[in-house]
Design a protein around this motif. Structure first.
Motif, PDB file in Angstrom:
ATOM      1  N   TRP A  39       0.810  -1.226   0.000  1.00 21.05           N
ATOM      2  CA  TRP A  39       0.000   0.000   0.000  1.00 21.05           C
ATOM      3  C   TRP A  39       0.842   1.273   0.000  1.00 21.05           C
ATOM      4  O   TRP A  39       0.360   2.346   0.344  1.00 21.05           O
ATOM      5  CB  TRP A  39      -0.947  -0.006   1.195  1.00 21.05           C
ATOM      6  CG  TRP A  39      -0.337  -0.465   2.484  1.00 21.05           C
ATOM      7  CD1 TRP A  39      -0.224  -1.751   2.931  1.00 21.05           C
ATOM      8  CD2 TRP A  39       0.247   0.358   3.516  1.00 21.05           C
ATOM      9  NE1 TRP A  39       0.381  -1.788   4.165  1.00 21.05           N
ATOM     10  CE2 TRP A  39       0.683  -0.501   4.547  1.00 21.05           C
ATOM     11  CE3 TRP A  39       0.431   1.728   3.665  1.00 21.05           C
ATOM     12  CZ2 TRP A  39       1.292  -0.043   5.709  1.00 21.05           C
ATOM     13  CZ3 TRP A  39       1.038   2.196   4.825  1.00 21.05           C
ATOM     14  CH2 TRP A  39       1.465   1.312   5.819  1.00 21.05           C
ATOM     15  N   LYS A  40       2.099   1.161  -0.413  1.00 19.62           N
ATOM     16  CA  LYS A  40       3.012   2.304  -0.327  1.00 19.62           C
ATOM     17  C   LYS A  40       2.572   3.487  -1.194  1.00 19.62           C
ATOM     18  O   LYS A  40       2.869   4.633  -0.865  1.00 19.62           O
ATOM     19  CB  LYS A  40       4.424   1.887  -0.710  1.00 19.62           C
ATOM     20  CG  LYS A  40       4.594   1.409  -2.148  1.00 19.62           C
ATOM     21  CD  LYS A  40       6.030   0.998  -2.416  1.00 19.62           C
ATOM     22  CE  LYS A  40       6.214   0.527  -3.857  1.00 19.62           C
ATOM     23  NZ  LYS A  40       7.626   0.129  -4.109  1.00 19.62           N
ATOM     24  N   GLU A  41       1.857   3.218  -2.289  1.00 22.96           N
ATOM     25  CA  GLU A  41       1.406   4.314  -3.155  1.00 22.96           C
ATOM     26  C   GLU A  41       0.192   5.027  -2.562  1.00 22.96           C
ATOM     27  O   GLU A  41       0.054   6.240  -2.681  1.00 22.96           O
ATOM     28  CB  GLU A  41       1.075   3.794  -4.555  1.00 22.96           C
ATOM     29  CG  GLU A  41       2.231   3.141  -5.267  1.00 22.96           C
ATOM     30  CD  GLU A  41       3.364   4.109  -5.556  1.00 22.96           C
ATOM     31  OE1 GLU A  41       3.082   5.298  -5.817  1.00 22.96           O
ATOM     32  OE2 GLU A  41       4.537   3.682  -5.518  1.00 22.96           O
ATOM     33  N   LEU A  42      -0.700   4.278  -1.923  1.00 21.94           N
ATOM     34  CA  LEU A  42      -1.877   4.870  -1.290  1.00 21.94           C
ATOM     35  C   LEU A  42      -1.503   5.598  -0.002  1.00 21.94           C
ATOM     36  O   LEU A  42      -2.083   6.625   0.345  1.00 21.94           O
ATOM     37  CB  LEU A  42      -2.915   3.799  -0.982  1.00 21.94           C
ATOM     38  CG  LEU A  42      -3.721   3.230  -2.143  1.00 21.94           C
ATOM     39  CD1 LEU A  42      -4.606   2.089  -1.652  1.00 21.94           C
ATOM     40  CD2 LEU A  42      -4.570   4.323  -2.778  1.00 21.94           C
ATOM     41  N   GLY A  43      -0.575   5.004   0.762  1.00 19.57           N
ATOM     42  CA  GLY A  43      -0.156   5.611   2.028  1.00 19.57           C
ATOM     43  C   GLY A  43      -0.963   5.151   3.221  1.00 19.57           C
ATOM     44  O   GLY A  43      -0.764   5.645   4.327  1.00 19.57           O
ATOM     45  N   PHE A  44      -1.868   4.173   3.032  1.00 19.52           N
ATOM     46  CA  PHE A  44      -2.650   3.661   4.158  1.00 19.52           C
ATOM     47  C   PHE A  44      -3.109   2.245   3.861  1.00 19.52           C
ATOM     48  O   PHE A  44      -3.150   1.806   2.706  1.00 19.52           O
ATOM     49  CB  PHE A  44      -3.868   4.546   4.447  1.00 19.52           C
ATOM     50  CG  PHE A  44      -4.981   4.408   3.435  1.00 19.52           C
ATOM     51  CD1 PHE A  44      -6.028   3.516   3.647  1.00 19.52           C
ATOM     52  CD2 PHE A  44      -4.985   5.161   2.268  1.00 19.52           C
ATOM     53  CE1 PHE A  44      -7.049   3.375   2.719  1.00 19.52           C
ATOM     54  CE2 PHE A  44      -5.996   5.023   1.328  1.00 19.52           C
ATOM     55  CZ  PHE A  44      -7.041   4.131   1.556  1.00 19.52           C
ATOM     56  N   SER A  45      -3.479   1.542   4.925  1.00 16.44           N
ATOM     57  CA  SER A  45      -4.017   0.189   4.780  1.00 16.44           C
ATOM     58  C   SER A  45      -4.920  -0.118   5.961  1.00 16.44           C
ATOM     59  O   SER A  45      -4.610   0.234   7.104  1.00 16.44           O
ATOM     60  CB  SER A  45      -2.878  -0.833   4.728  1.00 16.44           C
ATOM     61  OG  SER A  45      -3.378  -2.156   4.608  1.00 16.44           O
ATOM     62  N   VAL A  46      -6.046  -0.772   5.699  1.00 17.39           N
ATOM     63  CA  VAL A  46      -6.942  -1.260   6.753  1.00 17.39           C
ATOM     64  C   VAL A  46      -6.555  -2.702   7.046  1.00 17.39           C
ATOM     65  O   VAL A  46      -6.451  -3.521   6.129  1.00 17.39           O
ATOM     66  CB  VAL A  46      -8.416  -1.159   6.323  1.00 17.39           C
ATOM     67  CG1 VAL A  46      -9.327  -1.752   7.392  1.00 17.39           C
ATOM     68  CG2 VAL A  46      -8.786   0.303   6.050  1.00 17.39           C
ATOM     69  N   ILE A  47      -6.327  -2.998   8.327  1.00 18.32           N
ATOM     70  CA  ILE A  47      -5.785  -4.306   8.705  1.00 18.32           C
ATOM     71  C   ILE A  47      -6.622  -4.940   9.808  1.00 18.32           C
ATOM     72  O   ILE A  47      -7.289  -4.263  10.582  1.00 18.32           O
ATOM     73  CB  ILE A  47      -4.326  -4.175   9.190  1.00 18.32           C
ATOM     74  CG1 ILE A  47      -4.257  -3.320  10.469  1.00 18.32           C
ATOM     75  CG2 ILE A  47      -3.443  -3.590   8.101  1.00 18.32           C
ATOM     76  CD1 ILE A  47      -2.879  -3.257  11.107  1.00 18.32           C
ATOM     77  N   LYS A  48      -6.588  -6.276   9.857  1.00 16.92           N
ATOM     78  CA  LYS A  48      -7.132  -6.983  11.008  1.00 16.92           C
ATOM     79  C   LYS A  48      -6.252  -6.674  12.203  1.00 16.92           C
ATOM     80  O   LYS A  48      -5.032  -6.660  12.106  1.00 16.92           O
ATOM     81  CB  LYS A  48      -7.158  -8.481  10.750  1.00 16.92           C
ATOM     82  CG  LYS A  48      -8.217  -8.934   9.765  1.00 16.92           C
ATOM     83  CD  LYS A  48      -9.610  -8.769  10.341  1.00 16.92           C
ATOM     84  CE  LYS A  48     -10.662  -9.309   9.387  1.00 16.92           C
ATOM     85  NZ  LYS A  48     -12.028  -9.114   9.939  1.00 16.92           N
ATOM     86  N   MET A  49      -6.882  -6.460  13.357  1.00 14.31           N
ATOM     87  CA  MET A  49      -6.091  -5.953  14.469  1.00 14.31           C
ATOM     88  C   MET A  49      -6.092  -6.908  15.646  1.00 14.31           C
ATOM     89  O   MET A  49      -5.485  -7.953  15.607  1.00 14.31           O
ATOM     90  CB  MET A  49      -6.620  -4.560  14.866  1.00 14.31           C
ATOM     91  CG  MET A  49      -5.624  -3.707  15.621  1.00 14.31           C
ATOM     92  SD  MET A  49      -4.127  -3.428  14.675  1.00 14.31           S
ATOM     93  CE  MET A  49      -3.026  -2.845  15.925  1.00 14.31           C
ATOM     94  N   LEU A  50      -6.815  -6.561  16.679  1.00 11.58           N
ATOM     95  CA  LEU A  50      -6.734  -7.283  17.944  1.00 11.58           C
ATOM     96  C   LEU A  50      -7.686  -8.481  17.998  1.00 11.58           C
ATOM     97  O   LEU A  50      -8.687  -8.537  17.276  1.00 11.58           O
ATOM     98  CB  LEU A  50      -7.067  -6.332  19.088  1.00 11.58           C
ATOM     99  CG  LEU A  50      -6.144  -5.118  19.260  1.00 11.58           C
ATOM    100  CD1 LEU A  50      -6.706  -4.199  20.325  1.00 11.58           C
ATOM    101  CD2 LEU A  50      -4.734  -5.556  19.615  1.00 11.58           C
ATOM    102  N   SER A  51      -7.374  -9.407  18.887  1.00  7.56           N
ATOM    103  CA  SER A  51      -8.315 -10.475  19.181  1.00  7.56           C
ATOM    104  C   SER A  51      -9.549  -9.869  19.851  1.00  7.56           C
ATOM    105  O   SER A  51      -9.510  -8.740  20.364  1.00  7.56           O
ATOM    106  CB  SER A  51      -7.685 -11.496  20.121  1.00  7.56           C
ATOM    107  OG  SER A  51      -7.459 -10.922  21.412  1.00  7.56           O
ATOM    108  N   ARG A  52     -10.636 -10.613  19.861  1.00  5.58           N
ATOM    109  CA  ARG A  52     -11.863 -10.133  20.501  1.00  5.58           C
ATOM    110  C   ARG A  52     -11.619  -9.813  21.978  1.00  5.58           C
ATOM    111  O   ARG A  52     -12.118  -8.827  22.504  1.00  5.58           O
ATOM    112  CB  ARG A  52     -12.959 -11.182  20.363  1.00  5.58           C
ATOM    113  CG  ARG A  52     -14.303 -10.762  20.941  1.00  5.58           C
ATOM    114  CD  ARG A  52     -15.355 -11.830  20.712  1.00  5.58           C
ATOM    115  NE  ARG A  52     -15.556 -12.089  19.292  1.00  5.58           N
ATOM    116  CZ  ARG A  52     -16.397 -13.011  18.825  1.00  5.58           C
ATOM    117  NH1 ARG A  52     -17.093 -13.765  19.675  1.00  5.58           N
ATOM    118  NH2 ARG A  52     -16.532 -13.187  17.525  1.00  5.58           N
TER     119      ARG A  52
END
Length: 274
Positions: A39-52
């Protein structure tokens, strides 16, 4: 000034001296922690994060901190009735809100984070392919977390559109936006994809300490006119977070929900020394 978020016009009154940067891209000479990412061209990424379980601990702990902030500011609120997204029902004036914000800032040491910061350090390192930490002794702004409270419009508790790196102490990092309550297509953090690669000469801005709608901010404000500043709100589902470059133009995220405060955890990470 007019800018757009998901095609909706937002009007702000910006005052202060306007400057234009040099004909260069700041990230080219700094530590670009997204340079090896897809995502280096966009400058952002939505990611899976923490456990429940970790997310529940985080929400519970931040709720407790915000509740303590409300009590500190003199609000009459009962713990069994309080929920983060209803913050605006208990904090209806700006002076009280600023007292809560000041309290949360005073409690923003990573020692008070409801989960271990090393959990986040490891997650961000894995996504960037670079070993990073939120606690780097050589970085002035490290070792902190921030709780952002953005009440519904017409209140504007958000920063104006800006780049963090216009403040030197915030350069060379990667940012985390982790929504905890009230974050959706009407309220979540807005940004301009690809703007981390723009030449500074393309971005007129105020000097440090922009005054927007009569409120003074620590950051400068981007003042691109004629609707050139088209911002989007990336979709971040519960349990997800957004990584983004501090070289991106972001902020200006007015909360257009009628009855929900947007609450998010925001942190920065820097490269660990080899």
């Amino acid at each position: 000034m007019i800018y757009t978020i998901n095609g909706m016009d937002v009007f702000i009154n910006v005052s202060g001296p306007i400057v234009v940067g040099n004909d260069l891209c700041l990230i080219d000479s700094d530590d670009n922690l997204s340079e090896n990412c897809s995502w280096k061209e966009l400058g952002f990424s939505v990611i899976k994060m923490l456990s429940r379980e970790d997310l529940a601990l985080l929400v519970e702990g931040i709720s407790d901190l915000v509740l303590k902030g409300l009590i500190y500011a003199g609000c009459n609120v009962k713990s069994e009735e309080f929920a983060l997204e209803n913050y605006h029902l208990y904090c209806t004036d700006q002076d009280t809100h600023l007292k809560v914000v000041a309290f949360l800032k005073s409690m923003g040491s990573l020692h008070n984070l409801p989960i271990s910061h090393t959990i986040l350090d490891e997650l961000i390192s894995n996504h960037c392919g670079v070993l990073v930490s939120s606690q780097i002794s050589s970085q002035v702004a490290s070792g902190r977390f921030f709780v952002r409270l953005v009440r519904p419009f017409p209140l504007k508790d958000n920063n104006p559109p800006h780049k963090d790196v216009w403040l030197d102490r915030l350069r060379n990092a990667i940012n985390l936006y982790l929504p905890l309550a009230g974050s959706d297509e009407n309220s979540s953090l807005s940004l301009v994809p690809g703007s981390h690669l723009w030449q500074e000469s393309e971005i007129p801005r105020t000097k440090v300490g922009a005054v927007v709608d009569g409120v003074k901010y620590s950051v400068p404000a981007a003042v691109i006119e004629d609707n050139v500043l088209d911002m989007i709100r990336p979709k971040v589902e519960p349990g997800e977070a957004m990584l983004f470059s501090p070289y991106l133009i972001h902020g200006g995220a007015v909360n257009f929900n009628e009855d929900k405060t947007r609450v998010s955890l925001e942190m920065r990470f820097w490269r660990c020394a080899e």
